[in-house]
Each structure stands twice: as structure tokens, then as C-alpha cells.
Design an enzyme around this catalytic site. Structure first.
Site, PDB file in Angstrom:
ATOM      1  N   GLY A  46       0.841  -1.199   0.000  1.00 22.99           N
ATOM      2  CA  GLY A  46       0.000   0.000   0.000  1.00 22.99           C
ATOM      3  C   GLY A  46       0.872   1.243   0.000  1.00 22.99           C
ATOM      4  CD  GLN A  51       3.549   5.847   2.446  1.00 23.87           C
ATOM      5  OE1 GLN A  51       2.562   5.318   1.960  1.00 23.87           O
ATOM      6  NE2 GLN A  51       4.494   5.148   3.068  1.00 23.87           N
ATOM      7  CB  CYS A  94       5.323   2.115   7.272  1.00 25.29           C
ATOM      8  SG  CYS A  94       4.925   3.649   6.422  1.00 25.29           S
ATOM      9  CG  LEU A  95       6.608   0.882   1.212  1.00 28.75           C
ATOM     10  CD1 LEU A  95       6.033   1.173  -0.170  1.00 28.75           C
ATOM     11  CD2 LEU A  95       7.684  -0.181   1.132  1.00 28.75           C
ATOM     12  CG  HIS A 136      -0.453   1.561   7.538  1.00 31.13           C
ATOM     13  ND1 HIS A 136       0.513   1.080   8.396  1.00 31.13           N
ATOM     14  CD2 HIS A 136       0.215   2.311   6.607  1.00 31.13           C
ATOM     15  CE1 HIS A 136       1.696   1.542   8.007  1.00 31.13           C
ATOM     16  NE2 HIS A 136       1.543   2.270   6.925  1.00 31.13           N
ATOM     17  CD  GLU A 137      -0.944   2.620   2.896  1.00 27.51           C
ATOM     18  OE1 GLU A 137      -0.457   3.750   2.739  1.00 27.51           O
ATOM     19  OE2 GLU A 137      -0.238   1.615   3.135  1.00 27.51           O
ATOM     20  CG  HIS A 140       0.748   7.138   5.416  1.00 29.36           C
ATOM     21  ND1 HIS A 140       1.915   7.518   6.013  1.00 29.36           N
ATOM     22  CD2 HIS A 140       0.858   5.797   5.222  1.00 29.36           C
ATOM     23  CE1 HIS A 140       2.700   6.459   6.181  1.00 29.36           C
ATOM     24  NE2 HIS A 140       2.079   5.399   5.708  1.00 29.36           N
TER      25      HIS A 140
HETATM   26 ZN    ZN Z   1       2.781   3.453   5.717  1.00 28.55          ZN
END
Ligand code: ZN
Length: 172
Positions: A46, A51, A94-95, A136-137, A140
Site C-alpha cells: 500500500g 509518501q 511501512c515504506l 494504515h494508509e 498517512h
Molecule cells: Zn505506511
């Protein structure tokens, strides 16, 4: 499609609150295409637009496991309408916080509404990993990263670990 650099903590841009998209246009679709390419290259399941430094309410996701056909999903202006009282723990990563995994509890089921790649309204109930990932997304989009739920000590340790790894990458 272009692979864009993924911002990592403690970059202050990740704390920005993203804005709704006025209309799903070719420009929005170009952003979603780039985000998907960037997510696959990472690789991740995701990605939120912030991000890659774009403060818009846009998310891409693909929860397919290795060997399964792609299950690409695009979310523009997602909103949670209802959430279950029951929570599900999940070992999240998380990226933007590479190589850090911590167990986070979130509602195990949410009712979600959003616009898809074509700007069509979709309303659906998400469960399990899908519910965890969309929450989670969507965090962000509010400027929240999952480590914000951890104790200060654990959070600072995670940020330090990421910053150090980034520095090594810059040197090497
Ligand atoms: Zn993340």
C-alpha cells in the site's frame, strides 16, 4: 509510469494533512499510476500520495500474495463510515519506516466509501488485512505514521534506525 522517491521518517512532509481531490482526472490517474509503480518497486502492499510528497487524499494498494494475480485497488478521497468495536492486532510495516515492524491494533472491520480509478463511487466493507491496510494508509492522509502509536522510546528508536540506514545509503 515513473518510480518516485519514497519519503522516510522523520521527514516533516509525512506529518502534513492531505487534501481532498476535486475530481478524478487524467492527472489524478497519472499520479495513481506512478504510485503503483513506486509501490511495486519498493516492494510494498500500500502507498499513500504523501509518501511521495503529494498532499492529496489518494491511496493505491495490492494485497495479492506471491504467485496470485494482481488485486490493484485505487482510492480517492476515502472515508470510513463505520468501524467494528472488535480490534485485530497486526505486525505492521511501512515504506516510510523501512525495516521496522510493530504490532498495532485497529478495528478488524470498517465500512469504507471512496472514488475509484474512474471516479466512480464505491462503498464496501473491508475485513482482515484489507481493513488494517486501508486504515494504515488513511492515517498517512492525516499525517499519522504507524510508529506514532508506539511509546516514545520505541518511536525514537525506530526513527533513529531509519535515519542511520538512510545515511549509510547516501554514503554507499
Ligand atoms: Zn505506511
Amino acid at each position: 509510469m515513473t518510480i518516485r522517491p519514497i519519503l522516510t521518517v522523520p521527514n516533516p512532509i509525512l506529518k502534513q494533512v492531505s487534501k481532498p481531490v476535486d475530481a478524478v482526472t487524467d492527472e489524478t490517474r497519472k499520479l495513481m499510476d506512478d504510485m503503483l509503480e513506486t509501490m511495486y518497486a519498493a516492494p510494498g502492499i500500500g502507498l499513500a500520495a504523501i509518501q511521495i510528497g503529494v498532499p492529496l487524499n489518494v491511496i493505491v494498494m495490492d494485497l495479492a500474495r506471491d504467485g496470485e494475480p494482481p488485486q490493484v485497488k485505487y482510492f480517492v478521497n476515502p472515508e470510513i463510515l463505520e468501524e467494528a468495536d472488535d480490534v485485530m492486532p497486526y505486525d505492521e510495516g511501512c515504506l516510510s519506516v523501512p525495516d521496522v515492524f510493530e504490532t498495532i491494533e485497529r478495528p478488524e472491520r470498517v465500512k469504507l466509501t471512496y472514488l475509484d480509478y474512474n471516479g466512480e463511487r464505491v462503498t464496501e466493507v473491508c475485513e482482515g488485512l484489507y481493513a488494517t491496510c486501508i486504515q494504515h494508509e488513511m492515517d498517512h492522509l492525516k499525517g499519522i505514521v504507524f510508529i506514532d502509536y508506539l511509546s516514545r522510546l520505541k518511536r525514537e528508536r525506530a526513527v533513529k534506525k531509519v535515519a542511520k540506514a538512510e545515511k549509510m545509503k547516501a554514503v554507499g
